[in-house]
Design an enzyme around this catalytic site. Structure first.
Site, PDB file in Angstrom:
ATOM      1  N   CYS A  51     -24.534  16.528  11.652  1.00 31.16           N
ATOM      2  CA  CYS A  51     -24.289  15.211  10.749  1.00 31.16           C
ATOM      3  C   CYS A  51     -23.764  14.179  11.481  1.00 31.16           C
ATOM      4  CB  CYS A  51     -23.604  15.757   9.555  1.00 31.16           C
ATOM      5  SG  CYS A  51     -24.370  16.975   8.616  1.00 31.16           S
ATOM      6  N   ARG A  98     -29.130  12.529  14.129  1.00 31.86           N
ATOM      7  CA  ARG A  98     -28.395  13.812  13.883  1.00 31.86           C
ATOM      8  C   ARG A  98     -28.665  14.599  12.584  1.00 31.86           C
ATOM      9  NH1 ARG A  98     -23.862  13.818  17.104  1.00 31.86           N
ATOM     10  NH2 ARG A  98     -22.623  14.882  15.877  1.00 31.86           N
ATOM     11  N   TRP A 135     -27.254  16.690   7.885  1.00 28.75           N
ATOM     12  CA  TRP A 135     -28.218  18.214   8.409  1.00 28.75           C
ATOM     13  C   TRP A 135     -27.648  19.309   7.744  1.00 28.75           C
ATOM     14  CZ3 TRP A 135     -28.402  22.469  10.988  1.00 28.75           C
ATOM     15  CH2 TRP A 135     -29.262  23.005  11.203  1.00 28.75           C
ATOM     16  N   ASN A 187     -18.796  16.701   9.470  1.00 32.30           N
ATOM     17  CA  ASN A 187     -19.778  17.235  10.264  1.00 32.30           C
ATOM     18  C   ASN A 187     -19.344  18.582  10.712  1.00 32.30           C
ATOM     19  OD1 ASN A 187     -20.787  16.354  13.796  1.00 32.30           O
ATOM     20  ND2 ASN A 187     -21.310  17.851  12.451  1.00 32.30           N
ATOM     21  N   GLY A 188     -20.064  19.714  10.668  1.00 33.29           N
ATOM     22  CA  GLY A 188     -19.562  20.902  11.120  1.00 33.29           C
ATOM     23  C   GLY A 188     -19.460  22.009   9.912  1.00 33.29           C
ATOM     24  N   GLU A 199     -25.856  34.660  35.558  1.00 30.73           N
ATOM     25  CA  GLU A 199     -25.831  33.250  35.093  1.00 30.73           C
ATOM     26  C   GLU A 199     -24.738  32.562  35.924  1.00 30.73           C
ATOM     27  OE1 GLU A 199     -27.509  31.205  34.302  1.00 30.73           O
ATOM     28  OE2 GLU A 199     -26.237  29.372  33.168  1.00 30.73           O
ATOM     29  N   LYS A 244     -24.869  29.505  38.365  1.00 31.64           N
ATOM     30  CA  LYS A 244     -24.256  28.361  38.185  1.00 31.64           C
ATOM     31  C   LYS A 244     -23.642  27.812  39.307  1.00 31.64           C
ATOM     32  CE  LYS A 244     -25.782  27.153  35.208  1.00 31.64           C
ATOM     33  NZ  LYS A 244     -26.902  27.038  34.239  1.00 31.64           N
ATOM     34  N   GLU A 295     -25.997  26.509  42.259  1.00 36.63           N
ATOM     35  CA  GLU A 295     -26.733  25.334  41.823  1.00 36.63           C
ATOM     36  C   GLU A 295     -25.879  24.053  42.110  1.00 36.63           C
ATOM     37  OE1 GLU A 295     -29.697  25.551  38.053  1.00 36.63           O
ATOM     38  OE2 GLU A 295     -27.720  26.356  37.676  1.00 36.63           O
ATOM     39  N   HIS A 346     -23.557  50.871  45.774  1.00 38.42           N
ATOM     40  CA  HIS A 346     -24.856  50.735  46.337  1.00 38.42           C
ATOM     41  C   HIS A 346     -25.153  49.967  47.553  1.00 38.42           C
ATOM     42  CE1 HIS A 346     -25.455  54.419  43.626  1.00 38.42           C
ATOM     43  NE2 HIS A 346     -25.103  53.485  42.804  1.00 38.42           N
ATOM     44  N   LYS A 378     -34.552  18.766  36.823  1.00 41.37           N
ATOM     45  CA  LYS A 378     -34.067  19.425  35.521  1.00 41.37           C
ATOM     46  C   LYS A 378     -35.261  20.148  34.697  1.00 41.37           C
ATOM     47  CE  LYS A 378     -31.631  19.953  31.913  1.00 41.37           C
ATOM     48  NZ  LYS A 378     -30.806  20.904  31.844  1.00 41.37           N
TER      49      LYS A 378
HETATM   50  N1  HGA Z   1     -21.645  21.967   6.333  1.00 34.40           N
HETATM   51  C1  HGA Z   1     -21.836  20.450   6.044  1.00 34.40           C
HETATM   52  C2  HGA Z   1     -22.066  19.787   7.106  1.00 34.40           C
HETATM   53  C3  HGA Z   1     -23.384  19.880   8.042  1.00 34.40           C
HETATM   54  C4  HGA Z   1     -23.443  19.584   9.465  1.00 34.40           C
HETATM   55  O1  HGA Z   1     -22.487  19.193   9.860  1.00 34.40           O
HETATM   56  N2  HGA Z   1     -24.692  19.742  10.106  1.00 34.40           N
HETATM   57  O2  HGA Z   1     -24.933  19.385  11.635  1.00 34.40           O
HETATM   58  C5  HGA Z   1     -23.228  20.430   5.064  1.00 34.40           C
HETATM   59  O3  HGA Z   1     -23.997  21.357   4.956  1.00 34.40           O
HETATM   60  O4  HGA Z   1     -23.380  19.549   4.328  1.00 34.40           O
END
Ligand code: HGA
Length: 607
Positions: free
Chosen positions: A2, A27, A74, A98-99, A479, A483, A486, A502, A602
């Protein structure tokens, strides 16, 4: 991922917040909303879907006030409806988040018992009520926010405003990014510098665990331990802000530190957190009966495939072949009727992987790809795609794309195990909880950054380095070695710990550091025996393990790096973090071109 915006300003801020949200729409655009303080009262407008809908709502009913927060969502918890849109508010506080708040169920229960009522399905709403609970106990807003934030578990960024507080906004960062913008007589919060670019080019980036108190006069920042700290204010270049390096010297470092957030984003795409179940699209094969899975990839993505083999075989009891695309495409592999072929590629353009995909299709395989770029050739050619949500990866050495690939593959393996009756609904629920804790554990693992930076000064002097691991830590060892090669140009090899005797043990002397990845798990004792064989021959061992693993390792270690103790399912994701940091800091010590190492590109679109 988000997007968050906050403004402590002068005139009506809602139109400015709306413009900033447009720059954050990449986002998420499930819903959007803005809350302002109008004459001391919290008011908000929210709308489902793209920002255009919020804009329409604001035109019909404008919001007034010189202080406000905005959000573009999101969804992870709760459907993408207007009701679940942020900001979430009580009559005393409004928040954007966000989270993921991992302990929201427990906190919700506690608050329900105190008489609070909830109106959304989100984890985020809990924050508004929790802050209100602390305010109701007579605390001032700064204290109430600090105490509420301390009770939250998970990875997040938040912005909080309070009724009656025309000159105060609290921001906090734990696992998700948050930038502070400095204006003249106004202050800003944003998920990135790009969002703030039209308002200010003076930006500081909060560090992990920071909390900030914004007023029109400026920002007071506290670190995770509650100490008042300064964060460097940088002048950003507006045009470059879209892919800025944040507080970091290199894109690679930024991308390593973005992992809690992007892994969270990737996991929540494939987990239904409300119903505590997996949530994957329909697949082109029935995993209950598929005769075999063939995984094909190159480089780091190939190692993600090797980890996935351990998961598929152990959890789902499916036979899995993993192949390097450039070998697979020319060896005329025999493929079983009705088999599933999985392709892993960050860019989705890797030429050898694409050619292998065409070969598999021509041999009647169903195809699934795990890609970071959904509009890519591999994605378009596959029957189904499981995108990773790592965001643009600029550093040539892959970091966040790798751990997002692992996160996606872990869920696919669990899905296969459910289909084959190896995992029941109760176990699925437990696994969903385990997976969703991954971002927090990644953030904890990143806490070893300082220690790793210190020991990298010595590692940078080595000419050859060996990495050892057993089970799913063997691909992590591979990995780690890749890394280091590289970006630091130090010769490094990864070995299955049991293979050491071995052959490779002949290389051991005091000039060859051996990095052993061995957290306390059922294979620990075996790996530690191999490690002791190295120490007995004068080898210089760096052990990467959890607390118990380090405590039981015995005498003679050169160095150790502690990582969190986690469920074995997510261990490869967590264990990847220290090997990334080790490569990064060693390369920085050597002064190499970390983001664009010599001879590499890349996206490898040639054979
Ligand atoms: N958990 C919250 C925020 C979602 C979020 O940060 N998405 O990347 C929600 O579902 O609203």
């Amino acid at each position: 991922m988000c997007g968050i915006v906050g403004i402590v300003g002068g005139r009506d801020v809602a139109p400015v917040i709306l413009e900033a949200l447009k720059r954050l729409e990449y986002r998420g655009y499930d819903s959007a909303g803005i809350a302002t303080l109008d004459d001391g009262q919290l008011t908000r407008r929210r709308a489902e879907g793209k920002l255009f809908n919020l804009e329409t709502a604001l035109t019909a009913q404008p919001l007034h006030g010189g202080l406000g927060i905005g959000h573009t969502r999101w969804a992870t918890h709760g459907a993408p409806t207007e009701n679940n849109a942020h900001p979430h508010a009580t009559d005393r506080a409004a928040i954007v988040h966000n989270g993921i708040i991992e302990n929201f169920r427990e906190l919700r229960q506690m608050l329900l018992e105190k008489g609070f009522s909830f109106s959304t399905d989100t984890d985020s709403e809990i924050i508004a009520h929790l802050v209100t609970d602390h305010l109701n106990r007579g605390k001032d807003p700064r204290r109430a926010a600090a105490d509420a934030l301390r009770e939250l578990e998970g990875a997040f960024a938040v912005a909080i405003i309070f009724s009656g507080e025309e000159d105060l906004m609290i921001g906090a960062r734990r696992g998700s990014p948050l930038a502070v913008g400095y204006g003249d007589g106004s202050m800003y919060l944003g998920s990135d510098a790009f969002a703030l670019a039209p308002m200010t080019n003076r930006v500081s980036f909060l560090e992990e665990g920071d909390r900030v108190e914004l007023t029109r006069e400026g920002a007071v920042i506290y670190d995770a331990a509650g100490r008042n700290v300064e964060r460097t204010v940088k002048i950003t270049d507006v045009s470059a802000a879209l892919v800025d390096k944040g507080n970091h010297r290199h894109f690679m470092a930024k991308e390593i530190f973005e992992q809690p957030e992007v892994i969270g984003h990737t996991l929540s795409e494939y987990l239904d957190l409300v119903n505590e179940k997996l949530h994957l699209p329909d697949l082109p094969v029935d995993l209950a009966t598929v005769p075999r899975i063939t995984i094909i990839a190159c480089g780091t993505a190939f190692y993600a495939g090797l980890v996935a083999k351990y998961w598929f075989e152990k959890l789902a009891r499916i036979s899995v072949e993993v192949d390097i695309a450039s070998e697979f495409r020319y060896r005329e592999a025999a493929l079983p009727e009705g088999g599933l072929a999985i392709f892993i590629s960050q860019s989705g353009e890797t030429a050898d992987t694409l050619a292998a995909l065409h070969y598999c299709k021509s041999r009647g395989q169903k195809t699934l790809s795990v890609v970071n770029v959904v509009e890519s050739s591999i994605a378009r050619a596959s029957d189904v795609i499981l995108p990773t949500f790592a965001g643009p990866e600029i550093g040539v050495a892959s970091t966040k794309a790798f751990t997002c690939q692992l996160s996606t593959l872990a869920i696919l393996a669990v899905r296969a195990a459910i289909a084959r009756g190896q995992i029941d609904a109760e176990e699925e629920r437990r696994i969903v909880h385990t997976l969703i804790e991954t971002p927090r554990h990644v953030a904890e693992a990143l806490g070893a950054d300082g220690a790793i930076q210190d020991l990298s000064v010595d590692l940078a002097k080595a000419r050859d380095v060996l990495y050892l691991g057993r089970g799913h830590n063997y691909p992590v060892a591979l990995e780690g070695a890749l890394k280091l090669k590289e970006i630091s140009y130090i010769h490094a090899e990864g070995y299955a710990a049991g293979e050491l005797k071995h052959g490779p043990i002949a290389l051991i002397d005091e000039n060859v550091p051996v990095i052993v990845i061995a957290p306390m798990d059922p294979l620990y004792e075996k790996t530690v025996s191999n490690m002791q064989e190295v120490i007995a021959r004068g080898g210089k061992v760096l052990l990467i393990a959890d607390k118990a693993g380090i405590e039981h390792a015995g005498e003679g270690l050169w160095e150790s790096v502690e990582i969190p103790a986690v469920d074995p399912l997510i261990a490869p994701i967590i264990n990847a973090i220290p090997v990334q940091l080790l490569a990064y800091h060693t390369a920085v010590s050597k002064g190499t071109d970390v983001d664009q190492p010599r001879n590499l590109a890349k996206s490898v679109t040639v054979e």
